[in-house]
Scaffold this motif. Structure first.
Motif, PDB file in Angstrom:
ATOM      1  N   VAL A 224      37.750  44.760  46.445  1.00  0.00           N
ATOM      2  CA  VAL A 224      39.089  45.308  46.678  1.00  0.00           C
ATOM      3  C   VAL A 224      39.977  44.251  47.337  1.00  0.00           C
ATOM      4  N   VAL A 225      39.423  43.517  48.290  1.00  0.00           N
ATOM      5  CA  VAL A 225      40.179  42.428  48.912  1.00  0.00           C
ATOM      6  C   VAL A 225      40.598  41.411  47.856  1.00  0.00           C
ATOM      7  N   PHE A 226      39.693  41.120  46.930  1.00  0.00           N
ATOM      8  CA  PHE A 226      39.991  40.188  45.842  1.00  0.00           C
ATOM      9  C   PHE A 226      41.150  40.691  44.985  1.00  0.00           C
ATOM     10  N   VAL A 227      41.143  41.981  44.673  1.00  0.00           N
ATOM     11  CA  VAL A 227      42.221  42.556  43.869  1.00  0.00           C
ATOM     12  C   VAL A 227      43.570  42.401  44.573  1.00  0.00           C
ATOM     13  N   VAL A 228      43.585  42.700  45.864  1.00  0.00           N
ATOM     14  CA  VAL A 228      44.852  42.725  46.600  1.00  0.00           C
ATOM     15  C   VAL A 228      45.351  41.322  46.912  1.00  0.00           C
ATOM     16  N   THR A 229      44.429  40.433  47.309  1.00  0.00           N
ATOM     17  CA  THR A 229      44.840  39.109  47.803  1.00  0.00           C
ATOM     18  C   THR A 229      44.659  37.989  46.795  1.00  0.00           C
TER      19      THR A 229
END
Length: 221
Positions: free
Chosen positions: A204-209
């Motif tokens: 999820v962090v990868f998707v957002v950032t």
């Protein structure tokens, strides 16, 4: 058309969140089966594993369809690719809950856990389920801070996992080799379950950032 496409991405996130709920429920029941020597709960987890496998297949089919038909780029592409990896990790979490349930069934009507480690496994079960619930929330909210906060719970799990070795390796361990093997394997199942939950949150962090915060792409089952 664009609105419909983003609706499809939202549905994909909902599928993953639902998988989180499923694997959280599975580990909660498996832990109860382990602690309570409850064959009925163990069988419930074992029979329900196929639904988790089917949910992974549905997520992947949906994601590959979006790749083929929509040719996503940038954040949308990250979302679809992250969903494919996350579905794999979530299925593995289900498999790990399944292993716990099978251990409870294999030893029934005898308990799997000696008294000296029961409290540790009760806590490991609590943390594992909490991580699954937290990951479900992160998928729905895309809250980067909440995703990163799950690392603290994973550290607690690692500490408990390490503490088991000091117990079973002690000279006064009275329960024999078979019990030591059971405790070792079960501890590993919980530790890997937590690792996979954190890996999903990191997706999820990868998707957002657009940056992957040090998650392993090749987690073991």
């Amino acid at each position: 058309m664009r609105e419909a496409y983003h609706s499809e991405l939202g549905q994909l996130a909902d599928q993953l969140a639902a998988m989180c709920a499923m694997v959280g429920d599975a580990m909660e029941l498996a832990t109860r089966a382990l602690l309570e020597t409850n064959l009925s709960l163990a069988e419930q987890v074992i029979s329900g594993d196929e639904k988790i496998d089917d949910a992974r297949s549905a997520c992947e089919e949906h994601a590959y369809s979006l790749l083929a038909l929509q040719a996503p780029v940038a954040t949308d592409l990250r979302t679809v690719l992250a969903a494919i990896h996350a579905a794999e990790s979530l299925e593995r979490m289900g498999d790990l809950a399944l292993h716990v349930a099978k251990a409870a069934r294999r030893r029934h009507p005898n308990p799997v856990l000696p008294d000296g480690v029961r409290e540790s496994f009760a806590e490991m079960g609590r943390i594992a389920v909490s991580l699954a619930r937290g990951t479900e929330s992160v998928i729905r909210s895309q809250d980067v801070a909440a995703a990163r906060a799950l690392d603290d719970a994973d550290d607690e799990m690692d500490d408990l996992h390490r503490s088991l070795f000091s117990v079973i390796m002690a000279k006064d361990w009275p329960h024999g080799v078979a019990a030591a093997v059971d405790v070792t394997l079960l501890g590993r199942f919980y530790e890997r379950y937590a690792d996979h939950a954190v890996s999903v949150a990191k997706r999820v962090v990868f998707v957002v950032t657009g940056r992957m915060p040090g998650a392993s792409d090749d987690l073991e089952p």
